[in-house]
Design an enzyme around this catalytic site. Sequence first.
Site, PDB file in Angstrom:
ATOM      1  N   GLU A  45       0.836  -1.216   0.000  1.00 11.19           N
ATOM      2  CA  GLU A  45       0.000   0.000   0.000  1.00 11.19           C
ATOM      3  C   GLU A  45       0.864   1.257   0.000  1.00 11.19           C
ATOM      4  O   GLU A  45       0.559   2.246  -0.670  1.00 11.19           O
ATOM      5  CB  GLU A  45      -0.905  -0.013   1.233  1.00 11.19           C
ATOM      6  CG  GLU A  45      -1.717   1.253   1.485  1.00 11.19           C
ATOM      7  CD  GLU A  45      -2.908   1.419   0.549  1.00 11.19           C
ATOM      8  OE1 GLU A  45      -2.667   1.686  -0.639  1.00 11.19           O
ATOM      9  OE2 GLU A  45      -4.052   1.292   1.008  1.00 11.19           O
TER      10      GLU A  45
ATOM     11  N   THR B  54      -4.608   9.462  -3.681  1.00  7.58           N
ATOM     12  CA  THR B  54      -4.459   9.457  -2.220  1.00  7.58           C
ATOM     13  C   THR B  54      -3.221  10.222  -1.780  1.00  7.58           C
ATOM     14  O   THR B  54      -3.265  11.011  -0.827  1.00  7.58           O
ATOM     15  CB  THR B  54      -4.378   8.002  -1.719  1.00  7.58           C
ATOM     16  OG1 THR B  54      -5.580   7.343  -2.098  1.00  7.58           O
ATOM     17  CG2 THR B  54      -4.219   7.932  -0.221  1.00  7.58           C
TER      18      THR B  54
HETATM   19  N1  HSE Z   1      -7.019   6.726   5.307  1.00  9.55           N
HETATM   20  C1  HSE Z   1      -6.557   6.992   3.974  1.00  9.55           C
HETATM   21  C2  HSE Z   1      -6.677   8.476   3.687  1.00  9.55           C
HETATM   22  C3  HSE Z   1      -7.383   6.204   3.000  1.00  9.55           C
HETATM   23  O1  HSE Z   1      -7.723   9.020   4.011  1.00  9.55           O
HETATM   24  O2  HSE Z   1      -5.737   9.072   3.155  1.00  9.55           O
HETATM   25  C4  HSE Z   1      -7.006   6.445   1.562  1.00  9.55           C
HETATM   26  O3  HSE Z   1      -7.990   5.883   0.686  1.00  9.55           O
END
Ligand code: HSE
Length: 317
Positions: free
Chosen positions: A135, A188
């Site tokens: 990831e 992201t």
């Molecule tokens: N927790 C992560 C964020 C998830 O919000 O950046 C990314 O899909």
Amino acid sequence: MSAPDRTPDAVAFAPASLSNLGPGFDALGLAVQGIGDRVEAWRTNRSGVTVEMVGGNASIPTAPGKNTAGRAAEVVLEQASADFGVHLLIHKGIPLGSGIGGSAASAVAGAWATNALLDAPFDKEALIPAVLEGESVAAGAKHGDNVLPSLLGGLVLVSPSDPTDYRRLDLPTLPPIPLVLPHVTVLTREARAILPETVPLRDASAQAANLAFLLHALGAGDWKTVGRYLMRDRLAEPFRARLVPPYEAIRTAALDAGAVGCALTGSGPAMFAFLSDTGDAQPVLDAMQTACLASGIEADDWLLDLDLEGVCLLDSA
Ligand code: HSE
């Protein structure tokens, strides 16, 4: 390199996941049925990992160290001191930059398929470091709120500071979850970069309480309270909403159509609504989709159910 001209030695499917769920930034995620990534894997004589994507997805790198499935597979091979290599063929069922855990699902399916090639020396828990590492090549961080639900299924609470520390939480039967995916790409890595490094104490304490209320309500099946607290994130969503032009329109439409809450999933742009009962969710989904279109942006939509299984192997014949 392209796939060997024979049936794959293993095929894994990993489900999409909704993450953050409002105030659970990097800490809470939920696996969902029906959407996911499939990875076919072959043993190769050459050591190391090679990666190929089905249907292009030109912006996803295939260099194994930069591909989430490739990197996760590399870590699994290292962990097992394997004396062979692996070729992965990735079928992306989850659109890139959607917020429903596409990079995570590829990492998880890549790790699980590679584990199967090794005759499964590792259980799911033992693969957590590999999928976190996978990831991180896409997100720039080892956040566990997509990979852990995709790996294990269900609702997972995970520590942002030590994502190997997690709890899988029991849930009563969830109402179906309407989700729209506006055709806007949010990466992201970029959506993390815009978040403030520090927050005022009042926001930190409110966030802690909001997450606690949310978790209590989820466990109790108190869906109205879940809906209210889903909309009380103070750390990420207020800064990310502007990345999704139809954000307000979708949220208003969902609530007007009877949803009790509506939020971004992960870094977006996908948005999901929460209902107070297991009745017909289609009108809420239709309202969200119509609002998005009225803002000039097309969207895909789904009605989702909880996935309890997580990654699984498929028949490779
Ligand atoms: N927790 C992560 C964020 C998830 O919000 O950046 C990314 O899909």
